[in-house]
Scaffold this motif. Structure first.
Motif, PDB file in Angstrom:
ATOM      1  N   ASN A   1       0.876  -1.265   0.045  1.00 12.01           N
ATOM      2  CA  ASN A   1      -0.097  -0.082  -0.082  1.00 12.01           C
ATOM      3  C   ASN A   1       0.884   1.171  -0.008  1.00 12.01           C
ATOM      4  OD1 ASN A   1      -3.030  -0.764   0.378  1.00 12.01           O
ATOM      5  ND2 ASN A   1      -1.954  -2.062   1.976  1.00 12.01           N
ATOM      6  N   PHE A   2       2.017   1.009   0.198  1.00 10.43           N
ATOM      7  CA  PHE A   2       3.011   2.150   0.361  1.00 10.43           C
ATOM      8  C   PHE A   2       3.981   2.255  -0.674  1.00 10.43           C
ATOM      9  CE2 PHE A   2       0.953   0.766   4.208  1.00 10.43           C
ATOM     10  CZ  PHE A   2       0.450   2.122   4.655  1.00 10.43           C
ATOM     11  N   ARG A   3       4.667   3.387  -1.054  1.00 11.08           N
ATOM     12  CA  ARG A   3       5.746   3.418  -1.843  1.00 11.08           C
ATOM     13  C   ARG A   3       7.210   3.696  -1.168  1.00 11.08           C
ATOM     14  NH1 ARG A   3       2.805   7.947  -4.907  1.00 11.08           N
ATOM     15  NH2 ARG A   3       4.090   9.057  -3.695  1.00 11.08           N
ATOM     16  N   ALA A   4       7.315   3.690   0.290  1.00  8.93           N
ATOM     17  CA  ALA A   4       8.412   3.623   1.247  1.00  8.93           C
ATOM     18  C   ALA A   4       8.116   3.235   2.344  1.00  8.93           C
ATOM     19  CB  ALA A   4       9.001   5.105   1.206  1.00  8.93           C
ATOM     20  N   LEU A   5       9.163   2.575   2.742  1.00 13.52           N
ATOM     21  CA  LEU A   5       8.898   2.102   4.207  1.00 13.52           C
ATOM     22  C   LEU A   5       9.927   2.446   5.327  1.00 13.52           C
ATOM     23  CD1 LEU A   5       8.490  -1.672   3.242  1.00 13.52           C
ATOM     24  CD2 LEU A   5       6.541   0.154   3.678  1.00 13.52           C
TER      25      LEU A   5
END
Lengths: 346, 165
Positions: free
Chosen positions: A176-180
């Motif tokens: 769901n995210f582009r960066a973690l």
């Protein structure tokens, strides 16, 4: 076929085609979703159905980040549209009325420095995924949490990941995210990266910052020190056991390079790890396994080891750069791998 | 010229030029499965039944295919193509008389069933063009869709996507 076919009775695949066409021209994607949902309950059901997320990605809202806040007993979850700038984001936010099951905060009374922690459970992850249904990849999720009592007094809440969260569920959530940021090292595996970067929103992935999950909380100062320690990968797993030919071990430097090379066309991909062993072993590994990586001349008078390799796809050059530096403050080596498009005219 | 007969759900026969039918993925598959392209087969004697398409709709489909004879046939799923689609003037005039009515919707469903991708794309685009600048209730009213929402349900949907003050 009924002689009086109604718009609401069209087959799902036809309606999806129609919705996509509206989205191609309508710049107000936020209201478009609501507009279509308000036509009839069938439109509403189709648009709200998570199975249609992919075909309807064009009418989904573009979200940069989410925040979850607790005010006394009340909860607020906000989604921010199209900007990470705080001031602009303030004017550009949206309420989400579906709340995740937020775990209770725990306190460590014995510690001289005020700190609290929150258990990230499988149930919380699943619940948060529910809330994010219908949203495209959000810019970043950062599990390094802050508790805001007031603007002068910022206290850190440490996230503790439950053992029931496996790589599969975490990768699904992470897609769901582009960066973690600040995820435990046990998720720093090739399998995780593969699932993460092969999701339906491929092309948006940008940055992964795995973090050593110490398993215990030592307070504020310790949190700061931990923040400098990226996921350590022992050299023993790759230089002595040839782990890059094995799937038994967790991600190695070689697998990391592989993952970046395989996804070189996706977009910018940064991946940082720390290497905690001797310099000669790192150099030895690089010499044996550099796979045509060339050492780049040092600059800025630093002692970093820079290795670069050029790739060409359809006339476009991409570089993969590996920078290995010694982090004197924590006594370990640190590797940063990144890929970039190269303008060969320069 | 080889003619193949299509039979509509209301038993009307439509002899159609073989070449035109290449635009329909569904009919093309049936032609292959029934060996209608074989020299030994008497194609005229083997009509293709289309139980999901009524005669008046099939007539419109054939009219559209005749105009678009020789156009490149779209292949595969076009889901990821973000390019804006423009409905050509002839097609706009073709769709317009039946717009907002069940005939246009039936034509769209037939295009989907017969797998005529270009017709489906243009027909869907023509429908989506009628949504431009409209609210949900306006679209509902123009297309004669019954209102199934209570005021509370409408408010709940609006709130879900409401911007903060």
């Amino acid at each position: 076929m009924s002689s009086e076919l109604n718009l609401a009775e069209l087959p799902v695949e036809v309606l999806l085609d129609i919705f996509r066409n509206v989205a191609r021209e309508d710049t107000k994607t936020v209201s478009l979703r609501t507009t279509l949902r308000l036509v009839c309950s069938r439109f509403n059901n189709i648009i709200s159905d998570p199975n249609n997320n992919r075909p309807l990605s064009e009418i989904r809202m573009k979200i940069e980040k989410i925040t979850i806040a607790q005010f006394g007993s009340a909860l607020a979850i906000r989604a921010f549209h199209g900007t990470s700038n705080e001031q602009t984001a303030h004017m550009n936010r949206e309420r989400i009325y579906s709340y995740p099951e937020i775990p209770l905060l725990k306190s460590g009374r014995e510690n001289p420095v005020p700190w609290r922690w929150i258990d990230i459970t499988r149930s919380f992850i699943l619940s948060l995924m529910e809330c994010l249904n219908g949203y495209p990849r959000i810019h970043c999720i950062n599990f390094d949490l802050y508790e805001l009592y007031n603007m002068e007094n910022i206290k850190i809440i440490k996230a503790e990941f439950g053992k029931d969260i496996d790589v599969g569920i975490m990768a699904k959530f992470a897609s769901n995210f582009r960066a973690l940021g600040f995820i435990p090292k046990r998720f720093n595996t090739f399998e995780f990266i593969e699932k993460l970067t092969n999701g339906p929103e491929i092309g948006d992935f940008g940055y992964l910052n795995p973090f050593e999950d110490s398993g215990e909380i030592l307070g504020y100062l310790s949190c700061l020190i931990n923040a400098n320690q990226l996921t350590p990968i022992s050299l023993h797993t790759f230089s002595r056991f040839w782990a890059f030919q094995s799937i038994k071990f967790s991600t190695t430097l070689d697998q990391l390079i592989n993952a970046i090379e395989l996804r070189i066309k996706i977009g910018k991909l940064n991946w940082e790890i720390s290497l905690s062993d001797e310099e000669w072993e790192i150099r030895n590994f690089m010499q044996k396994n550099n796979r045509d990586y060339q050492e780049v001349e040092p600059f800025n008078n630093d002692d970093a080891l820079r290795l670069m390799k050029l790739h060409q796809f359809n006339g476009v050059y991409y570089s993969v750069l590996i920078i290995i530096t010694r982090r004197h403050e924590v006594g370990c080596y640190h590797a940063k791998c990144l890929n970039r498009i190269i303008d060969m005219l320069l | 010229m080889v003619l193949i007969t299509l039979v509509s759900s209301d038993e009307q026969n439509f002899p159609v030029e073989r070449e035109l039918l290449k635009q329909s993925g569904t009919i093309e598959t049936l032609i292959v499965n029934m060996n209608l392209d074989d020299e030994d087969t008497d194609a005229a004697a083997m009509p293709i039944p289309l139980p999901n398409v009524k005669g008046d709709v099939l007539e419109k489909v054939i009219q559209w295919m005749e105009h678009h004879k020789g156009d490149p046939v779209k292949e595969g799923d076009n889901e990821d193509n973000n390019a804006e689609i423009v409905v050509p003037q002839w097609d706009d005039d073709f769709f317009k008389p039946a717009m907002y009515g069940s005939k246009h919707l039936e034509l769209t469903v037939a295009a989907s069933y017969l797998d005529i991708k270009n017709l489906l794309t243009l027909s869907c685009k023509a429908i989506s063009n009628t949504f431009k600048g409209k609210t949900g209730p306006q679209i509902r009213e123009e297309w004669g869709v019954p209102n199934e929402f209570t005021p509370e349900e409408e408010e709940a949907i609006r709130k879900e996507n409401e911007w903060s003050e």
